[in-house]
Design a protein around this motif. Sequence first.
Motif: not given
Length: 154
Positions: A119-147
């Motif tokens: 289970l830990h391994y599964e959570v770790e891989n899902k977290l790494l995938a989320l981090i990779t996805s969010i990191e890819a948004k840096r500098g692309t303008g695909d992130w809204q910082d305000s509500l």
Amino acid sequence: MDEWISGFLDCWIMEYTKRRNLNRGYMKLEVWQRGMDLLEMAYRLAAAVADFKLRSQFTDSAQSVSANVAEGYGRRTLPEYLQFLYTAKGSLAEALTRGCGLWRVRLISDADFESFDQLHYEVENKLLALITSIEAKRGTGDWQDSLPTDPSIH
């Protein structure tokens, strides 16, 4: 995990998420959901551990994973979100280390450690995938910082 417990948790999460707003979107993330499963498993495995400090450190680190995913999501800025995701990654490493320690001193069985590790391994891989996805948004303008200003969105 028992089917009854799994079904109960699924119902509870489904019921809870009927109350929607922008800050509860993290509950849809599989990494958060499986992180909650990891927390539950850690509490179950630690129940028989007499040493309060060791039991607490193990369960606290497991609990911190989903808590940091949620808190980072609620922060809204990309750098803050990533900071909390990386903190969750650190908590995962601590939870595994604590689990390894409990296993090495025979406070949890081989079978229980294997289940925790899977289970830990599964959570770790899902977290790494989320981090990779969010990191890819840096500098692309695909992130809204305000509500959003749309009043129909809670």
